[in-house]
Write a protein that holds these residues in place. Sequence first.
Motif, short mmCIF file in Angstrom:
data_model
loop_
_atom_site.label_atom_id
_atom_site.label_comp_id
_atom_site.label_asym_id
_atom_site.label_seq_id
_atom_site.Cartn_x
_atom_site.Cartn_y
_atom_site.Cartn_z
N GLN A 93 -5.58 13.81 -12.23
CA GLN A 93 -4.65 12.51 -12.34
C GLN A 93 -5.64 11.46 -11.48
O GLN A 93 -5.84 10.41 -11.90
CB GLN A 93 -3.70 12.53 -12.29
N LEU A 94 -5.91 11.78 -10.33
CA LEU A 94 -6.58 10.82 -9.33
C LEU A 94 -7.80 10.47 -9.71
O LEU A 94 -8.58 9.28 -9.52
CB LEU A 94 -6.54 11.69 -7.90
N ILE A 95 -8.58 11.36 -10.21
CA ILE A 95 -10.13 11.16 -10.84
C ILE A 95 -9.86 10.27 -12.14
O ILE A 95 -10.74 9.34 -12.21
CB ILE A 95 -10.84 12.51 -10.97
N ASN A 96 -9.02 10.63 -12.87
CA ASN A 96 -9.13 9.92 -14.19
C ASN A 96 -8.31 8.56 -14.28
O ASN A 96 -8.78 7.82 -15.02
CB ASN A 96 -8.54 10.86 -15.33
N SER A 97 -7.55 8.47 -13.40
CA SER A 97 -6.70 7.07 -13.23
C SER A 97 -6.53 6.54 -11.91
O SER A 97 -5.28 6.80 -11.42
CB SER A 97 -5.34 7.50 -14.13
N PRO A 98 -7.79 6.38 -11.18
CA PRO A 98 -7.37 6.13 -9.82
C PRO A 98 -6.81 4.86 -9.64
O PRO A 98 -6.90 3.74 -10.78
CB PRO A 98 -8.86 6.04 -9.36
N LYS A 99 -5.96 4.60 -8.94
CA LYS A 99 -4.98 3.36 -8.71
C LYS A 99 -5.46 2.82 -7.43
O LYS A 99 -5.45 3.34 -6.27
CB LYS A 99 -3.47 3.53 -8.82
N TYR A 100 -5.54 1.41 -7.26
CA TYR A 100 -5.84 0.66 -6.31
C TYR A 100 -5.37 -0.72 -6.25
O TYR A 100 -4.89 -1.21 -7.28
CB TYR A 100 -7.69 0.19 -6.42
N ARG A 101 -5.04 -1.17 -5.02
CA ARG A 101 -4.36 -2.71 -4.97
C ARG A 101 -5.40 -3.64 -4.77
O ARG A 101 -6.08 -3.43 -3.64
CB ARG A 101 -3.13 -2.31 -3.99
N SER A 102 -5.62 -4.51 -5.37
CA SER A 102 -6.80 -5.52 -4.93
C SER A 102 -5.97 -6.92 -4.45
O SER A 102 -4.95 -7.36 -5.11
CB SER A 102 -7.55 -5.77 -6.31
N PHE A 103 -6.55 -7.37 -3.39
CA PHE A 103 -6.22 -8.65 -2.84
C PHE A 103 -7.37 -9.10 -2.25
O PHE A 103 -8.20 -8.47 -1.48
CB PHE A 103 -4.97 -8.53 -2.14
N SER A 104 -7.12 -10.45 -1.51
CA SER A 104 -8.10 -11.09 -0.98
C SER A 104 -7.93 -11.48 0.47
O SER A 104 -6.64 -11.83 0.57
CB SER A 104 -8.72 -12.53 -1.78
N ILE A 105 -8.63 -11.45 1.35
CA ILE A 105 -8.44 -11.94 2.57
C ILE A 105 -9.49 -12.95 3.03
O ILE A 105 -10.48 -12.99 2.62
CB ILE A 105 -8.42 -10.91 3.73
N ALA A 106 -8.90 -14.04 3.86
CA ALA A 106 -9.81 -15.13 4.38
C ALA A 106 -10.92 -14.58 5.39
O ALA A 106 -10.47 -13.76 6.23
CB ALA A 106 -8.86 -16.17 4.95
N LYS A 107 -11.99 -15.03 5.14
CA LYS A 107 -13.21 -14.79 6.08
C LYS A 107 -13.26 -15.61 7.29
O LYS A 107 -12.68 -16.79 7.23
CB LYS A 107 -14.62 -14.77 5.44
#
Length: 389
Positions: A93-107
């Motif tokens: 499940q981890l391989i076939n459906s990896p879940k990530y949370r995407s967000f941006s931070i200021a440089k």
Amino acid sequence: MFRRVPLRSTFAETSKLKISGNGSLILFAHMTVYEFVEKQRPELKQSLRTQTMKIKSSPELTKHTISAGLLLSLQNAQDVCAYFQLPRAVLEQLINSPKYRSFSIAKKRGGKRLIQAPELGLMKVQRILNHGLQSLYACNPNPSVFGFVINDEQANPASPIVQNAAPHVGKAYVLNIDLKDFFPSIRAHRVKELFMSQQFRFNEQTATVLTLLTTYQGRLPQGAPTSPIITNFICAKMDAEMRKIANDKGWTYTRYADDLTFSADLFFDAEAVAEIRSMIVSNHFVINEKKIRQKGKGRRKEVTGIVVNTKPNVKRSYIRQVRAMLHDLEKNGRTIASANHFKNSPVVRENDHSVFINRLRGYISFIGQVRGKEDPIFLRFQEKMKALT
């Protein structure tokens, strides 16, 4: 990007392991970690299954060697599941459906940086793998690399960025080069090739599984625990080449993540810079042209934020900022000082006070790491902080 397929179709079932002796491990003098794995593979596999290991102590046998040995002993699905202590279905499940949370931070200097952080289950797996990867790198570290490596605090208590800057102290010229889009520039096929290289010696199936566990959308995600140490392995060839040319020409070379630093007592002319550029390009990296700079005599020279003109030091503006924060805290108390620091509205969040105090303590501690624990400015700030809190 690699095709994600069930483990059952990519791995053959392993035969039953034969346990020899009492499962203890003996590492002979001058044995490499790879020889260790070959000689002790049955015992290592048994340790993966039982999560226990009896080890006979040896001057050559370190915890890093054992941890690296466990990682390098992986040969099939059963090994991988045992290593992560997960049922096969969960790993699939981890391989076939990896879940990530995407967000941006200021440089710091404008713009946004994309962060892709794995969800908790995948995060735990990556942390386990990161420990093994760190241990393997520690078995044969490059002395020019200081970012995201295991630090022997007893041998060198300084922070990694201070260690990275120290070799350049007092040099007449410092050349700083930054690699562009460092993590996402490393594609999944390079990670798979790494896992199949002589550094790991995994078969294709194991390499594919580990690649799928550590990449996202075909790239190394900035935000995954495994990404930094994987870049150190990817950069191993470049680091060796840079170190050799630096030694040949009388330069000093260090790298901290995507920050490459060269220093010397002679100016880095166009020919020298072109040679460095060529080596970076040949290793499939791109220079951030906005962050390439050379500082010479009479100029403030910095390495990973540390001033290196005559001794490791922080910027004067940093000292002024800490002094102002302490003055604000002494004069106005935590609530107002915190509001001033974070530029909040009159309604201050309940936890801002503790964040402000912890940040100020961290700033003061950093001054001590850079300038030394006996530095009068550090001691004065530390004493005042104790009195105010």
